[in-house]
Design a protein around this motif. Sequence first.
Motif, PDB file in Angstrom:
ATOM      1  N   GLN A 793       7.570  -2.453  46.288  1.00 19.60           N
ATOM      2  CA  GLN A 793       6.543  -2.124  47.275  1.00 19.60           C
ATOM      3  C   GLN A 793       5.213  -1.830  46.593  1.00 19.60           C
ATOM      4  O   GLN A 793       4.146  -2.224  47.082  1.00 19.60           O
ATOM      5  N   ARG A 794       5.276  -1.158  45.431  1.00 16.34           N
ATOM      6  CA  ARG A 794       4.036  -0.853  44.707  1.00 16.34           C
ATOM      7  C   ARG A 794       3.371  -2.140  44.219  1.00 16.34           C
ATOM      8  O   ARG A 794       2.142  -2.259  44.242  1.00 16.34           O
ATOM      9  N   LEU A 795       4.154  -3.121  43.783  1.00 18.57           N
ATOM     10  CA  LEU A 795       3.591  -4.400  43.369  1.00 18.57           C
ATOM     11  C   LEU A 795       2.865  -5.076  44.522  1.00 18.57           C
ATOM     12  O   LEU A 795       1.792  -5.663  44.350  1.00 18.57           O
ATOM     13  N   ARG A 796       3.432  -4.985  45.701  1.00 20.96           N
ATOM     14  CA  ARG A 796       2.772  -5.561  46.879  1.00 20.96           C
ATOM     15  C   ARG A 796       1.443  -4.852  47.142  1.00 20.96           C
ATOM     16  O   ARG A 796       0.431  -5.472  47.480  1.00 20.96           O
ATOM     17  N   GLU A 797       1.461  -3.502  46.982  1.00 22.89           N
ATOM     18  CA  GLU A 797       0.240  -2.732  47.198  1.00 22.89           C
ATOM     19  C   GLU A 797      -0.836  -3.094  46.183  1.00 22.89           C
ATOM     20  O   GLU A 797      -2.037  -2.996  46.466  1.00 22.89           O
ATOM     21  N   LEU A 798      -0.393  -3.513  44.990  1.00 21.02           N
ATOM     22  CA  LEU A 798      -1.341  -3.916  43.948  1.00 21.02           C
ATOM     23  C   LEU A 798      -1.792  -5.365  44.120  1.00 21.02           C
ATOM     24  O   LEU A 798      -2.534  -5.886  43.289  1.00 21.02           O
ATOM     25  N   GLY A 799      -1.335  -6.030  45.177  1.00 20.73           N
ATOM     26  CA  GLY A 799      -1.799  -7.369  45.489  1.00 20.73           C
ATOM     27  C   GLY A 799      -0.948  -8.486  44.959  1.00 20.73           C
ATOM     28  O   GLY A 799      -1.341  -9.659  45.019  1.00 20.73           O
TER      29      GLY A 799
END
Length: 881
Positions: A793-799
Motif C-alpha cells: 500500500q505504501r508503494l502505491r502511495e509513493l506512485g
Amino acid sequence: MSSTDTSSTKLSDHPLLERTRHLDELGVYLRDAGDGRGSVVFIGGNAGIGKTALVREFAGQAANQGSRVLIGACDPLSTREPLAPLFDILDEAPAETRDRLRNADSRITRFRVFLEALDAPPRPCLAIFEDVHWADEATLDLLRYVGRRIRETHALLVATYRNDEVGSDHPLRIVLGDVASLGTSHRMRVPALSESAVGILAEGSNFDPNELYQLTGGNPFFVTEILATDQEGIPPTVRDAVLARASRLSDRGRATLGAAAVIGSPGEIWLVTGILGAAQSAIDECIEAGMLEIDRESYRFRHEIARQAILESIAPSHLAILHAQTLRKLEQSPTSRSKLARLAHHAEASGHREAVLRYAPEAARTASALRSHREAADQFERAIRFAGDLDSEKRAKLLEEYAQECYVTDRMEASIRARRDALEIWRKLGDPFREGENLYRMARVLVLAGQNAEAEEASKAAIDVLERQDPSPELAAASQVQAHRRMLNRDNADALARGRQAIELAERTGAREALISVYNTVGSAMLVSNDHEGRRYLERSVRMARDAGLDESVASAYGNLGSASGEIYDFEQADHYLEEGIAYCIERDLDFERNYMQAWLALSHLHQGRWSRASAIASTLLRYPGLSPISRIMAQVALGRIRARRGDPEAWPLLDEALEAARKTATLQRLGPVHSARAEAAWLEGDHDRTREEANQAFELAVRQGHQWFIGEMAYWRWKSGDLDDAPEGAAEPYALQMHGDARTAAARWSVLKCPYEAARAMAESDDISSVRLAFEELDSLGAVPARTAVAQRLRELGVQEVPRGSRPTTLANPAQLTRRQIEVAELIARGCTNGQIAERLYISPKTVENHITAIFSKLEVDNRIEAVKEISRLGIFQAK
C-alpha cells in the motif's frame, strides 16, 4: 470341542499371530547393532496387547543367535523404585560391572557404566526394559541418556510401554519427544489382533469368533483370558474372567495368588512361600492354571490386569495383613536395604507408622540422589502423612526436604505450604537461622508461583530475622534473594547495590553457594543495563559453580548469559551462550534450565528471521507437561509474535495467556516482552488504539528502570500510533533513529544486529522507492503477510503503478512457506522415494526435483531428508496444505 478343552497350554501352542513384521523389524535393528549402529526401540500398545509376548519371543530368538540378552522391568508400586530395571539386570552382568554400578558415586557415573556394559562383548547386546510407563524419573533419565549415546554402540535397547497410560502430561512423553529427534530411536506400535486372528484363537471353543472379536476389540489378553475360563458363554468383563479362572484353584492356590498380587509382579518365590508357609506346589498350581509364569527364582503374572483384579478382590482387612507379612519378610532379607521404596510401600499399605517413617524418608533421599525428584517428593509426602506425632525438629526437617523436592518438581503450592509449616515449627523452637532460611527459600518459590508481593514480604522478613543475629551464610543467601528480586524487575541500580553487599557478606561468612548465585545476579543486572562487564561476573559464576560441582548453578548462569544477551539484542552472543548451555544441560539432563534456554533460543531465532526454527522450538516447548511459567511466557511470546507477523490465526490466545502469567510476576522482565508483542500484533491488525494502550502499559516501568530496549520498543509503538512525536531519552539507538526519521541508518543498524524483519520495517518507512521495494521483497521472503501488505500500500502511495504481488496464498498457508509443489515433493520424501521416483511420479526432471529439495532444506533450515521429514511433521505442513 467344548471351551473346557481350550487350556492355556493349547493357547500358548499358537505362534505369535500377526507379529511377524514386528519381529522382522526388530531383527533388522539388532543386526544394525551388531554392525555398530545401536538404537532404541519404544514399543507401545494398550494393556494386554501382547508387548511382553512379543519382546520375550524376540529375546528368545536373539539368544539363540548368540546375542547377549538383558531384561529388566519397572514395577507398579505407588511410589517407584529408582532405576528398578537397571538393578534387575545386575544378576546378568559380570561381577566387576555389578560392583561398579552399585558403588558409583553419581547418577552420571552409573549411567556411563551401564552404557559401557551394553557395549561389552559378547556382541550384540539386547536390553529390554518392560513397562516404562511405570518408570521413575531416574529410569526415564537413563533412557534419555542412553538414547542420546547409543548410536556408536553394539546394543539395541527395547522399551515397552502402555499407550493408554501415557497421556500428554506423562513424563515418558517428554523422553519420547527428546530422543525422537536424534535419529537413534524408533517407535513401534503393537496393534490389536484382526478378526481372523481372533477366529484362529477361538477355534475349537464354544465362543462365536465375531462376537468374541466385538467384545474384546482384538486384545490378545482379553481374548485368551476369556477363552481360558471354564464358564459357558462370554463373561461380562475381563475382571470376571480373571477371577473365574482363579476360582478354579484350591484354597492354598488362591491364597498364594493373593499373596503374589500383594508382593507385586515380578516377585520372589521365596517371599510368597515365606509369607504363607506354602510349598512350591502352590506356586506350581498357579503356573499350571496359567495365572503365573516362572523365571528362575521369581514369578510374574501373565498380565498386570490379572494382578490388579486379584488384588481388588481381597478384603481390605486381609489386604493389610498381607502387606504387613510382606514387610516383615522383606525386613529379614539381607537385600532389603536396596528396596527402600518397596518397604515404604508395604509399610504404608499395612498402616505401620514407624516403618513408614523409617523407610520413606530414606527412600526419598535415595531417589533424590538419583535425580528421581518426583519419587522423592512422593516418598516425603508419604512420610509426612504419618509424621503428626513426630518430634518437632525432625518433622520440620522432613518438611524442608519435602519442600525442596516439590520446588524441583514444580509443585510450587505444596512447596510453599511445607515451608510455612516448617517455618512455624522453627519459630516455636526459637531457631532464627532456620526461620530465616525457610523464609528466603520460600520467597524464591513464591516468585515462581507468580506471588511476587508475598515473595517480597517473605524476603524482607528473612532479612529482618537474620540481621538480628551475627553475620551468617544464611544472611548472605537472603541478601542475594533481595538483590535477585530487584534484578528480575530490572531495578538494576538497586540490584547492583544490594548484590555487592551480598558479595561482601558471602565472602566474609564463607557462603560459597550464595557467592556463586550473587555473581550470577550482579552479572545479569549489569548485562541487561548494557554494561558488558556483566559477562565477566556471569562467567566467573560458571567457573565457580563448575569447580564446586553445582550443575544447576552452572546452567543458571548460562541461561542468564544467553537471555540477558538476547534482551539487549546481542543475538550472536545469545546464540553462543544458549547453545553451549543447552548442550551442558542435555549432557546432565537438566531439563528446567534447558527449557528456559530453548525458549530464549526461539526468541533469538525469531529476531534473526529464522521463523521456522523458532516456531518449531516454541511449539515443542508449549507441549511440554509441567513447563515452568517463565519458560512458557517466553515461548508464548516467540510463537505469538511469529503468528502475528505471518498473519496466522491464534496469535492472541497465546499472548493473552502470556499476559495473565506476566502480570502475576509484576516484573519488567516479563511484562516488557509481552506488551511489546501485543502492541505489534495490534498494529499489524490495524488497531492503533490498542497498539497505544499496550505500549503504554509497560512504558513508564521501562523508563523508571532505564531499560533502553524496552523504552525503545514501547516508545516506537506509541510513535507509530500517534501518541509520541519524537524518541524519548534513553531509547535504544535503532528505534530512536526511526522515530527521528532516519529510516536508512536505522535499517543499517538493524542489519548489523542481524534483525531482518526490523530492518525491512525501517526501510519501509523511507521515502525512497527502491528502499521500500527492498523492504517488500524482504518481508515477502520472510512470509510476513500483514507487513508486506502494508508496504504494498505504501508503494502505491509513493506512485508505484505495478506493485509486486508477492508469494501465493497457498505458499503462505504453511509455517515453512513451502509451495504446493514443494509440499508434494516433501510428501514423497516422507514416503522414502528416491529423486528418480519423485521425478517419475510428478512428471518432472530429476534436476527439478533436486532444486525443489534444495529449496525445501533451505526453508526448513535442515541438512538432510530425515531432518526435513521431522521438521515438516512438527510444523504440521501436510495438514495445512
